[in-house]
Design an enzyme around this catalytic site. Structure first.
Site, mmCIF file in Angstrom:
data_model
loop_
_atom_site.group_PDB
_atom_site.id
_atom_site.type_symbol
_atom_site.label_atom_id
_atom_site.label_comp_id
_atom_site.label_asym_id
_atom_site.label_seq_id
_atom_site.Cartn_x
_atom_site.Cartn_y
_atom_site.Cartn_z
ATOM 1 N N SER B 148 3.631 -31.734 -18.872
ATOM 2 C CA SER B 148 3.311 -32.995 -18.199
ATOM 3 C C SER B 148 2.585 -32.700 -16.898
ATOM 4 O O SER B 148 2.845 -31.667 -16.261
ATOM 5 C CB SER B 148 4.588 -33.774 -17.879
ATOM 6 O OG SER B 148 4.293 -34.859 -17.011
ATOM 7 N N TYR B 161 12.487 -34.046 -13.741
ATOM 8 C CA TYR B 161 11.667 -33.954 -14.959
ATOM 9 C C TYR B 161 10.485 -33.020 -14.724
ATOM 10 O O TYR B 161 10.201 -32.134 -15.544
ATOM 11 C CB TYR B 161 11.178 -35.368 -15.319
ATOM 12 C CG TYR B 161 10.172 -35.441 -16.443
ATOM 13 C CD1 TYR B 161 10.580 -35.369 -17.769
ATOM 14 C CD2 TYR B 161 8.810 -35.605 -16.172
ATOM 15 C CE1 TYR B 161 9.663 -35.450 -18.795
ATOM 16 C CE2 TYR B 161 7.883 -35.689 -17.197
ATOM 17 C CZ TYR B 161 8.318 -35.614 -18.506
ATOM 18 O OH TYR B 161 7.406 -35.691 -19.517
#
Lengths: 442, 256
Positions: B148, B161
């Site tokens: 990501s 995250y």
């Protein structure tokens, strides 16, 4: 939070805009929970697909909408029979991409492949082959319909309650179409044998239509609606059929996308006149026989993504009528004269005769006669006044308008055109509604 | 128009860990259109079966499912060879599962933070290491892993995250380095915000939101060519270049 507020929500015509609450489920099995939540929070719901409808039949600002485009999976396909069962949110584009290479085509397709199966059924779409194939509703074997009471019905043409007939062309108002089982058509080539012939007036059109419909699966005409006087109704007639031999290759993805609204001045009498002249010239240049891929034949406008933005911020109206055979010639001529004298102009005027194959749908638009489809940029009162003049001609001829294209039909004209509307209304789901139905319904 | 040419030679065999992820499904559709054999792994049999049926109609040679809690592998190497055996060998492995989690909750609750790190890093790392050994032993094949852009710089919004994805990035880059002189390849794809079920609760407006189809095209291409780190869509490469080089004195004053 299944339903999220969105500020920009509009239909393809973009005349009506309003904030909406929208849910977008991704799984067929999640839809009942979405409906249950919607039932708690909103006075009404409306399932929608890719929103190629032009008017207000895909809008429901008073309640909420369920965007079905995320529920888009194929469930089963039998190459021996050509029967496909798929989620309602599957697009014709994805369907063609998967099944054209295997020698199958849609039995009926509208002029865009960016429609969902559920939307196609809910509008009972037709195509250039209506004179032979009827509407898409003629090819639906079964469908799943989830009502707001939580019951899912498995409906087919054998349904005696009327719910199947109400759902074909039912504009999403009878419940949520969850899946559709459709008979596809075998093809041996993705190429089309196409013939384009220029005609000088409406008599020329009717003669060509009559002469072509036996031997050609697909017929359609483009009319220059700025030509007046003796040239009223001149245009180009196109007829085609699937080629017998050739490659089986699905079309390519879309072309360039129009990135923003065109300014209002881009569409004026002059540019429309220039476009019509160019289109006519190009048509005459290419008149005669040709072989082309199905994609430009069926979906010329899909090559330009978001072409509706050409009409600018104020959007456009599409006006599609059908008038019965006896009145067809005079009514079509009268409409073309009204448009020419109003100087409003339409980019594309499409003319076609419908056949007499009946649709199972209670509220289905096509019926025997001649259909004329017109695009008008929204210029406010002047445009509305012209549309009202066209209304008068259509009514006088005993015709009707197409709800998928409509955003303004007067209530009494809708009821006159669709005498089955009261029977239809008895099948409408108590939780389903739309701006359109608020306008014309009980 | 040219005629469709059937896949030359044997069909591509594709293993997808996290078959119900939005990006994974969009990627699987591209593989299906090529006629590949696909094995989808995940926890939810109903959803996996639904996707597999769809992939079958879309042209997959085979589309099968295997049930496994990917976040808690007992023996990743053994399970992975089992998946490969089901496919009759494997050419491409896509590691696509993950959870976004809730940063605010993770800041309060250590268990929530651990869950984000376990799913997105610990377990994913175990699968990647097992895949690296499998591909190295066969001397060919691709490992593609979804990271990501959040892993490129820690931001207050989602740094647990982001940290897990950053760790995964270092791991996959290391595998790519290890593979450099040999046959297989390893690629980390870093998507920006994508319109999938993972981001369903967020306001998804604006130019930077990508459709899963756009990211899938990058993922599919990454299995065949490109560097060890690929951004999806491509412009994130430049956005993150700027973000990474912003001095902390400026970055810390930005609300991004």
């Amino acid at each position: 939070m299944v339903f999220a507020p969105t500020s920009e929500w509009t239909s393809w015509g973009r005349v009506n805009r309003a904030p909406h609450h929208v849910a977008r489920p991704t799984w067929r099995q999640d839809i009942p929970a979405v409906v249950a939540e919607g039932r708690q929070r909103f006075p009404s719901l409306l399932p929608v697909g890719l929103r190629r409808s032009y008017g207000d039949s895909v809008l429901n600002p008073a309640g909420a909408v369920i965007d079905m485009t995320g529920v888009d999976r194929m469930i089963a396909f039998d190459p021996a029979t050509g029967v496909l069962r798929a989620d309602a949110g599957l697009s014709f584009d994805a369907l063609l991409r998967a099944l054209v290479p295997r020698g199958f085509f849609l039995p009926v397709t509208p002029g865009t492949r960016f429609v969902t199966l559920g939307g196609a059924v809910a509008n009972d779409v037709h195509g250039k082959n209506h004179h032979g194939a009827g509407t898409i509703g003629c090819w639906v074997r079964r469908l799943g319909l989830l009502r707001s009471d939580g019951r899912e019905h498995d409906l087919g043409p054998d349904d005696e309650t009327g719910l199947f007939a109400a759902t074909i062309g039912g504009l999403g108002l009878t419940g949520i179409i969850t899946w559709v089982e459709l008979s596809l058509m075998p093809i041996t080539s993705t190429m089309m044998d196409v013939e384009t012939i220029a005609f000088d007036d409406l008599d020329g059109f009717f003669a060509l239509a009559e002469a072509s419909e036996q031997a050609f699966d697909y017929t359609v005409a483009w009319v220059d609606c700025l030509a007046g006087g003796a040239r009223t109704g001149r245009g180009l007639f196109t007829r085609g059929r699937h080629a017998a031999a050739g490659p089986l290759e699905a079309g390519k993805a879309g072309g360039p996308t129009i990135p923003m609204d065109f300014p209002g001045f881009a569409l004026n009498g002059l540019s429309i006149r220039a476009f019509n002249a160019l289109y006519a010239w190009n048509g005459r240049r290419t008149a005669g026989n040709s072989i082309q891929h199905y994609q430009p034949f069926f979906y010329p406008l899909d090559a330009i993504g978001q072409w509706n933005r050409m009409y600018g911020q104020r959007g456009m109206f599409q006006y599609q009528s059908v008038v019965p055979p006896d009145a067809a010639r005079d009514a079509t001529a009268a409409m073309l004269r009204a448009i020419a004298s109003a100087g409003e102009g339409s980019f594309l005027a499409v003319l076609k005769t419908f056949g007499d194959r009946p649709s199972p749908g209670m509220l289905s638009f096509p019926s025997p006669g001649t259909t004329l489809a017109l695009d008008f940029p929204n210029r406010g009162d002047g445009t509305l006044a012209l549309l009202a003049r066209l209304d008068a001609i259509v009514r006088e001829a005993g015709g009707k308008l197409y709800p998928a294209k409509d955003g303004r039909i007067p209530r009494d004209m809708f009821r006159a055109g669709y005498p089955g509307w009261e029977r239809f209304a008895s099948h409408v789901d108590p939780l389903m509604s739309s701006m359109f139905w608020n306008r014309v319904g009980p | 128009m040219t005629e469709i040419t059937p896949q030359p030679g044997p069909r591509l065999r594709v293993l997808i860990l996290g078959g119900t992820s939005g990006i994974a499904e969009a990627t699987a559709r591209l593989y299906a259109a090529e006629g590949a054999d696909i094995l989808l792994v995940g926890r939810d049999r109903t959803k996996l079966d639904t996707i597999a049926a769809d992939l079958g109609v879309r042209g997959a040679g085979r589309a099968e499912v295997a049930i496994s809690d990917l976040a808690a592998p007992a023996d990743a190497a053994a399970e992975l060879s089992g998946f490969a055996a089901t496919l009759g060998g494997v050419d491409h492995i896509l590691v696509a599962y993950g959870i976004l989690g809730d940063q605010a909750e993770a800041a309060r609750d250590a268990a929530a933070a651990e869950r984000i790190m376990t799913v997105n890093f610990n377990s994913a790392a175990a699968w990647c290491l097992a895949a690296a050994n499998l591909l190295e032993s066969q001397g060919r094949g691709s490992l593609v892993v979804l990271g990501s852009v959040a892993g490129d710089r820690g931001r207050r919004q989602n740094f647990v995250y982001g940290a897990a994805k950053a760790g995964l990035a270092a791991l996959v880059e290391g595998i790519a380095h290890r593979f450099a002189a040999t046959g297989p390849r390893a690629v980390l794809v870093k998507p920006g915000p994508t319109i999938t079920a993972m981001t369903a609760g967020m306001t998804r407006k604006g130019l930077l939101w990508a459709k899963p189809e756009a990211v899938a095209a990058v993922v599919r291409r990454a299995a065949d060519k490109g560097g060890p780190v690929v951004y999806a869509p491509w412009f994130w490469r430049f956005i993150m270049l700027i973000i990474r080089f912003l001095p902390a004195s400026i970055f810390n004053r930005l609300d991004i």
